[in-house]
Enzyme design. Structure first.
Site, PDB file in Angstrom:
ATOM      1  N   GLU A 192       3.154  66.916  73.793  1.00  0.00           N
ATOM      2  CA  GLU A 192       2.843  67.949  74.784  1.00  0.00           C
ATOM      3  C   GLU A 192       1.340  68.184  74.878  1.00  0.00           C
ATOM      4  O   GLU A 192       0.667  68.427  73.872  1.00  0.00           O
ATOM      5  CB  GLU A 192       3.560  69.268  74.418  1.00  0.00           C
ATOM      6  N   ASP A 219      13.108  76.383  73.743  1.00  0.00           N
ATOM      7  CA  ASP A 219      12.809  77.784  73.407  1.00  0.00           C
ATOM      8  C   ASP A 219      11.894  78.402  74.472  1.00  0.00           C
ATOM      9  O   ASP A 219      11.584  79.596  74.408  1.00  0.00           O
ATOM     10  CB  ASP A 219      12.238  77.926  71.991  1.00  0.00           C
ATOM     11  N   GLU A 243       9.362  71.778  66.199  1.00  0.00           N
ATOM     12  CA  GLU A 243       7.932  71.568  66.466  1.00  0.00           C
ATOM     13  C   GLU A 243       7.159  71.263  65.192  1.00  0.00           C
ATOM     14  O   GLU A 243       7.386  71.885  64.155  1.00  0.00           O
ATOM     15  CB  GLU A 243       7.331  72.842  67.095  1.00  0.00           C
TER      16      GLU A 243
END
Ligand code: KIV
Length: 323
Positions: free
Chosen positions: A189, A50, A122
């Site tokens: 991340e 995204d 996520e």
């Protein structure tokens, strides 16, 4: 899900790579050329991220606005071109947060309408039940913890996560819960390298790091970042392997200059026609024919500007080699 197409990297191979200590390479892509380049480079996973919101759709500093329809469009272009790599469609903000059912519906769209091999979403916590529901329906899911850009505002910006002992422990718990729910891999991340190393040690499924140090089972970078197509500030974890924006800018400036000064197109870029056909063509648009049409006041092809006879002073059509 159904049997993967011939030539597709089997998903269990990723776990086998972790066992063997072979690094997994993942890169994002958003179109057919990007997918082909990634495939030819031998990457195992292509993520239609995204991040498209920022790197291709022009939104600044946020992934939130990209829609399901936009993500499906981009994923379709990638899955059409990527034969071997596993194509992961990234579920955009709003497509999975509302309920397990809504998340499953949208995950199914990625697989059915866009040809994705798997989806990514996520978060952990309340998102763990989304992962379980989607996996139970037969769709492979990649988890994502640490900096989750869709929640950047809540996290206080694009910041490293898990920097306190407590926050680090929560990340470990979240990643383990995603594995328990059936995720085949988890993206880490922007987390401290020792925390990512510990999560990687505890999980049996592979971890894919971005800003998570060297000890994850694989790495991912955003296509535009690693190729130097993104301009402006980049996170510390990005390594540029090329400077394509400079090359593109130079090439476009050169092209514009050559169009303006008449250097382009050259003879080698133009098409010829047989001499006798050219003669016939010229006589068919002789001044007498066009003036007769004009008298009859009938607009025809031969009276149009493009087919008007060239003034005597104009150079003849160029003769070039055929394509
Ligand atoms: O959207 C994306 O590109 C991602 C990667 C940065 C992991 O989620």
């Amino acid at each position: 899900m159904s049997t993967p197409p011939k030539g597709k990297l089997p998903l269990p191979e990723l776990a086998a790579m972790k066992q063997r200590g072979d690094k997994i390479v993942m890169v994002t892509a958003y179109d057919a050329p990007g997918a082909r380049f990634a495939e030819d480079a031998g990457v195992e996973i292509i993520l239609v991220g995204d991040t498209a919101a920022m790197v291709v759709l022009g939104y600044e500093g946020t992934t939130v606005p990209v829609t399901m329809d936009e993500m499906l469009f981009l994923t379709r272009t990638v899955s059409r071109s990527a034969r071997r790599p596993i194509v992961v469609g990234d579920m955009p903000f709003g497509s999975f947060q509302v309920s397990d059912e809504k998340a499953l519906e949208n995950a199914i769209r990625f697989v059915k309408e866009a040809g994705a091999d798997a989806i990514k979403l996520e978060g952990a916590g309340p998102m763990v039940s989304r992962v379980k529901t989607i996996v139970d329906a037969g769709i492979a899911v990649m988890g994502h913890v640490g900096l989750t850009p869709q929640s950047a505002t809540k996290l206080g910006g694009f910041k490293t996560q898990g920097k306190t002992a407590r926050a680090a422990a929560e990340l470990v718990e979240g990643a383990l819960a995603l594995e328990e729910a059936g995720a085949f891999s988890v993206v880490l991340e922007a987390v401290p390298a020792p925390v990512a190393a510990e999560i990687t040690r505890q999980l049996t499924v592979p971890t894919i790091g971005i800003g998570a140090g060297p000890d994850t089972d694989g790495q991912v970078l955003v296509y535009h970042d690693l190729l130097g197509l993104s301009e402006g500030h980049l996170p510390r974890f990005v390594k540029r392997y090329a400077n394509l924006s400079r090359e593109i800018r130079d090439a476009l400036e050169h092209y514009a200059e050559e169009v303006r000064d008449g250097t382009f197109p050259g003879d080698e870029h133009a098409y010829a026609m047989p001499e006798e056909e050219l003669e016939l063509f010229r006589s068919s648009i002789s001044p007498s024919a066009t003036s007769a049409n004009a008298q009859a006041n009938e607009p025809t092809m031969s009276s149009s500007k493009s087919l008007s006879p060239a003034p005597a002073s104009e150079p003849p059509l160029r003769k070039t080699s055929s394509p």
